[in-house]
Scaffold this motif. Structure first.
Motif, PDB file in Angstrom:
ATOM      1  N   VAL A   1     -10.512  -8.406   8.549  1.00 27.06           N
ATOM      2  CA  VAL A   1     -10.675  -8.246   7.103  1.00 27.06           C
ATOM      3  C   VAL A   1      -9.321  -8.048   6.416  1.00 27.06           C
ATOM      4  CG1 VAL A   1     -11.648  -6.777   5.290  1.00 27.06           C
ATOM      5  CG2 VAL A   1     -13.028  -7.420   7.256  1.00 27.06           C
ATOM      6  N   GLY A   2      -8.421  -7.290   7.029  1.00 23.64           N
ATOM      7  CA  GLY A   2      -7.095  -7.068   6.441  1.00 23.64           C
ATOM      8  C   GLY A   2      -6.368  -8.380   6.210  1.00 23.64           C
ATOM      9  N   GLY A   3      -6.366  -9.240   7.201  1.00 24.78           N
ATOM     10  CA  GLY A   3      -5.733 -10.548   7.066  1.00 24.78           C
ATOM     11  C   GLY A   3      -6.430 -11.401   6.024  1.00 24.78           C
TER      12      GLY A   3
ATOM     13  N   ALA B   1      -8.987  -9.737  -5.522  1.00 23.78           N
ATOM     14  CA  ALA B   1      -9.128 -10.005  -4.085  1.00 23.78           C
ATOM     15  C   ALA B   1     -10.267  -9.181  -3.487  1.00 23.78           C
ATOM     16  CB  ALA B   1      -7.816  -9.694  -3.362  1.00 23.78           C
ATOM     17  N   LEU B   2     -10.410  -7.936  -3.919  1.00 22.70           N
ATOM     18  CA  LEU B   2     -11.505  -7.101  -3.420  1.00 22.70           C
ATOM     19  C   LEU B   2     -12.855  -7.654  -3.860  1.00 22.70           C
ATOM     20  CD1 LEU B   2     -10.041  -3.515  -3.891  1.00 22.70           C
ATOM     21  CD2 LEU B   2     -10.462  -4.709  -1.729  1.00 22.70           C
ATOM     22  N   PHE B   3     -12.933  -8.136  -5.085  1.00 22.95           N
ATOM     23  CA  PHE B   3     -14.179  -8.721  -5.573  1.00 22.95           C
ATOM     24  C   PHE B   3     -14.547  -9.953  -4.754  1.00 22.95           C
ATOM     25  CE2 PHE B   3     -16.394 -11.688  -8.473  1.00 22.95           C
ATOM     26  CZ  PHE B   3     -17.560 -10.947  -8.656  1.00 22.95           C
TER      27      PHE B   3
ATOM     28  N   THR C   1      -6.279 -13.767   0.771  1.00 19.51           N
ATOM     29  CA  THR C   1      -6.933 -13.937  -0.531  1.00 19.51           C
ATOM     30  C   THR C   1      -5.988 -13.551  -1.655  1.00 19.51           C
ATOM     31  OG1 THR C   1      -9.091 -13.517   0.461  1.00 19.51           O
ATOM     32  CG2 THR C   1      -8.934 -13.248  -1.924  1.00 19.51           C
ATOM     33  N   MET C   2      -5.283 -12.420  -1.499  1.00 23.27           N
ATOM     34  CA  MET C   2      -4.319 -11.998  -2.523  1.00 23.27           C
ATOM     35  C   MET C   2      -3.217 -13.037  -2.689  1.00 23.27           C
ATOM     36  SD  MET C   2      -3.712  -7.911  -2.377  1.00 23.27           S
ATOM     37  CE  MET C   2      -3.894  -7.582  -0.640  1.00 23.27           C
TER      38      MET C   2
END
Length: 174
Positions: free
Chosen positions: A55-57, A38-40, A62-63
């Protein structure tokens, strides 16, 4: 936006992001892999994210999407069958077998009447009054004899029988 901003954001939110990944997967290593993926993905889209407060959402979504996709891929490879596969070399099953053997050896060291009461109670699932009727003794004798038998098993050095194992005795001898 810069790489430094992304790095700062990840360092600040790492624990909460990992917690989300862990709650999705239920496994430490899968959570680490999911978070890394998810970070990538978020890093590649960092310049396109205009609202940095969201960004948190974005990361959590994404995760979730990555986890669902992985679950669907895995689901396609697993098909239910009528028969269970053989478990050759299953170490847990072997440990259970070894424990059963040690347990029967410890039972053999008990007096016959005590051993009989334990087998009736934990192997056959009989109640104290039923055991008393079968052996033609009082219920009090059954209770005290079973208590003494369990105490001897707990004190048995080979068996190392613990308090929490008393309830699972029936499972071991079955």
């Amino acid at each position: 936006m810069s790489e430094a901003e992304f790095t700062a954001y990840v360092q600040e939110r790492r624990a909460s992001l990992y917690a989300t990944a862990y709650h999705l997967t239920g496994d430490r290593y899968e959570a680490e892999d999911l978070l890394q993926s998810a970070l990538f993905s978020t890093y590649r889209a960092w310049d396109r994210i205009s609202d940095k407060a969201a960004v948190g959402g974005y990361l959590r979504r994404t995760m979730t999407n990555l986890h669902i996709s992985a679950w669907r891929r895995r689901k396609l490879n697993e098909y239910p069958t009528e028969e269970l596969p053989e478990t050759v070399g299953d170490t847990d099953a072997m440990r259970g077998t070894e424990l059963r053997a040690v347990l029967w050896q410890a039972l053999a060291r008990l007096p016959e009447l005590q051993r009989t009461m334990l087998v009736l109670r934990y192997y056959e699932g009989r109640t104290d009054p039923e055991i008393a009727d079968i052996l033609d003794i009082s219920v009090g004798t059954v209770k005290s004899s079973i208590w003494r038998s369990l105490r001897r098993l707990r004190e048995d050095e080979v068996l190392s029988f613990g308090r929490d194992q008393e309830e699972s005795f029936g499972e071991l001898v079955a």
